[in-house]
Design a protein around this motif. Structure first.
Motif, mmCIF file in Angstrom:
data_model
loop_
_atom_site.group_PDB
_atom_site.id
_atom_site.type_symbol
_atom_site.label_atom_id
_atom_site.label_comp_id
_atom_site.label_asym_id
_atom_site.label_seq_id
_atom_site.Cartn_x
_atom_site.Cartn_y
_atom_site.Cartn_z
ATOM 1 N N SER A 197 120.192 37.871 -45.857
ATOM 2 C CA SER A 197 118.918 37.761 -46.567
ATOM 3 C C SER A 197 118.242 39.117 -46.701
ATOM 4 N N ILE A 198 118.275 39.913 -45.633
ATOM 5 C CA ILE A 198 117.665 41.243 -45.701
ATOM 6 C C ILE A 198 118.406 42.124 -46.683
ATOM 7 N N GLU A 199 119.725 42.082 -46.626
ATOM 8 C CA GLU A 199 120.516 42.893 -47.571
ATOM 9 C C GLU A 199 120.266 42.458 -49.006
ATOM 10 N N GLY A 200 120.132 41.143 -49.220
ATOM 11 C CA GLY A 200 119.838 40.648 -50.564
ATOM 12 C C GLY A 200 118.461 41.054 -51.051
ATOM 13 N N ALA A 201 117.470 41.053 -50.146
ATOM 14 C CA ALA A 201 116.123 41.469 -50.529
ATOM 15 C C ALA A 201 116.089 42.949 -50.888
ATOM 16 N N LEU A 202 116.842 43.781 -50.162
ATOM 17 C CA LEU A 202 116.911 45.202 -50.490
ATOM 18 C C LEU A 202 117.552 45.414 -51.860
ATOM 19 N N LEU A 225 118.868 51.936 -39.316
ATOM 20 C CA LEU A 225 117.804 51.327 -38.524
ATOM 21 C C LEU A 225 118.394 50.157 -37.746
ATOM 22 N N VAL A 226 118.232 50.181 -36.429
ATOM 23 C CA VAL A 226 118.810 49.157 -35.564
ATOM 24 C C VAL A 226 117.683 48.340 -34.953
ATOM 25 N N LEU A 227 117.685 47.038 -35.207
ATOM 26 C CA LEU A 227 116.727 46.107 -34.623
ATOM 27 C C LEU A 227 117.503 45.062 -33.842
ATOM 28 N N ASN A 228 117.547 45.224 -32.526
ATOM 29 C CA ASN A 228 118.395 44.392 -31.670
ATOM 30 C C ASN A 228 119.839 44.512 -32.132
ATOM 31 N N ASP A 229 120.425 43.430 -32.621
ATOM 32 C CA ASP A 229 121.803 43.497 -33.129
ATOM 33 C C ASP A 229 121.860 43.645 -34.640
ATOM 34 N N LEU A 230 120.708 43.761 -35.269
ATOM 35 C CA LEU A 230 120.656 43.852 -36.725
ATOM 36 C C LEU A 230 120.651 45.321 -37.147
ATOM 37 N N VAL A 231 121.621 45.712 -37.962
ATOM 38 C CA VAL A 231 121.759 47.085 -38.437
ATOM 39 C C VAL A 231 121.440 47.119 -39.935
ATOM 40 N N ILE A 232 120.421 47.924 -40.300
ATOM 41 C CA ILE A 232 120.019 48.054 -41.693
ATOM 42 C C ILE A 232 120.372 49.456 -42.162
ATOM 43 N N PRO A 233 121.247 49.594 -43.154
ATOM 44 C CA PRO A 233 121.600 50.936 -43.644
ATOM 45 C C PRO A 233 120.368 51.677 -44.136
ATOM 46 N N SER A 234 120.217 52.911 -43.689
ATOM 47 C CA SER A 234 119.020 53.674 -44.042
ATOM 48 C C SER A 234 118.967 54.006 -45.526
ATOM 49 N N LEU A 237 112.673 50.937 -50.775
ATOM 50 C CA LEU A 237 111.270 51.338 -50.672
ATOM 51 C C LEU A 237 110.842 52.172 -51.870
ATOM 52 N N ILE A 238 111.708 53.097 -52.299
ATOM 53 C CA ILE A 238 111.394 53.911 -53.478
ATOM 54 C C ILE A 238 111.306 53.026 -54.722
ATOM 55 N N ALA A 239 112.251 52.087 -54.847
ATOM 56 C CA ALA A 239 112.230 51.180 -55.991
ATOM 57 C C ALA A 239 110.967 50.324 -55.985
ATOM 58 N N ALA A 240 110.577 49.810 -54.805
ATOM 59 C CA ALA A 240 109.368 48.988 -54.715
ATOM 60 C C ALA A 240 108.129 49.794 -55.097
#
Length: 294
Positions: free
Chosen positions: A8-13, A130-139, A146-149
């Motif tokens: 879901s996070i990857e899809g939102a990005l 960015l690492v949140l517990n076991d969740l890894v979000i590519p920077s 964020l730039i697109a938003a």
């Protein structure tokens, strides 16, 4: 649950990038009622301008993007002057065929003029994921989103708060009335095409960075059509919401269904959502229904 959240996070990005690309489609349609079927080719051309600035001219990314904006503005001016002005009042099928022909012409020109240009655009900075517990979000994806938003917010503000945006909204309501009120229709249509070209420069840069290179940006246009139709082809807020929805839907379909069905489920899911939306609200979830007197 963790897998669902990650998808879901990857899809939102990805949806944030979709929203930025879709804006280049919506702002043009709102002002000129032209459906840009060559949007993927516009993205491809913008990316090639940037890559040429980086690799051929040796500029940094900011300078290459500025050169890309200049190139797209010149192209938008030529397109508006040589093609669009001669199609005023012509049947819709004529405009459709011309836009498809322009897309084909751009692909041929790109192969000839940019044959020696590589396909890699990289961010000038490298950051850790960015690492949140076991969740890894590519920077890189997070930064691109964020730039697109931010760009989406700026374009929405420009369209609703600026003097030019007011004129564009007047054109969207009725071009004849806007012309009678003293608005220069041709000039503002040119402005909106130049704005679409600038949006394509940023969108192509972010998309190429996130996908790791390559100029398969023409396929992005096929992903945008379900978004603008579901959200409402003349609605900027609807486009943003639909872009996030389609991004999450594609990510979930790819993650859960591709291992079972062999691939391509993300794009299929978006078009199934499009068909369902057309049954429920043919003018889009946030679009304005056209009421005509008989």
């Amino acid at each position: 649950m963790f897998f669902f959240l990650s998808l879901s996070i990857e899809g939102a990005l990805a949806g944030a990038l979709y929203a930025l690309v879709a804006l280049a489609f919506v702002v043009v349609y709102k002002a000129s009622k032209v459906i840009n079927f060559a949007l993927g080719e516009w993205l491809m051309l913008a990316a090639l301008f940037i890559a040429a600035g980086l690799q051929v001219l040796g500029r940094n990314l900011a300078e290459a993007m500025a050169l890309g904006c200049a190139g797209m503005v010149v192209f938008a001016w030529l397109f508006n002057t040589l093609i669009l002005r001669h199609l005023v009042g012509q049947p819709l099928i004529s405009l459709l065929m011309v836009m498809l022909g322009v897309g084909t012409l751009l692909r041929g020109i790109a192969q000839l003029a940019f044959a020696g240009v590589g396909s890699r655009i990289e961010l000038p900075v490298h950051t850790n994921p960015l690492v949140l517990n076991d969740l890894v979000i590519p920077s890189d994806k997070l930064m691109a989103a964020l730039i697109a938003a931010l760009m989406v917010v700026l374009v929405a503000w420009f369209h609703h708060r600026s003097r030019i945006g007011l004129a564009l909204r007047a054109l969207a309501d009725d071009q004849q009335v806007a012309m009678a009120m003293g608005i220069n229709v041709h000039r503002h249509v040119l402005i909106v095409w130049c704005l679409a070209g600038a949006i394509c420069v940023l969108a192509a840069t972010l998309w190429t960075i996130v996908t790791g290179g390559g100029f398969g940006l023409m396929l992005v246009g096929f992903k945008i059509f379900p978004i603008v139709i579901i959200g409402g082809i003349d609605s900027i807020p609807g486009t943003i919401i639909a872009a996030i929805f389609i991004g999450v839907l594609e990510s979930l379909a790819t993650g859960y269904l591709d291992p079972l069905l062999g691939g391509g489920c993300g794009l299929l899911a978006s078009y199934l959502a499009l068909i369902l939306a057309l049954f429920v609200r043919p003018f889009g979830l946030f679009g304005r229904e056209r009421v005509q007197r008989v």
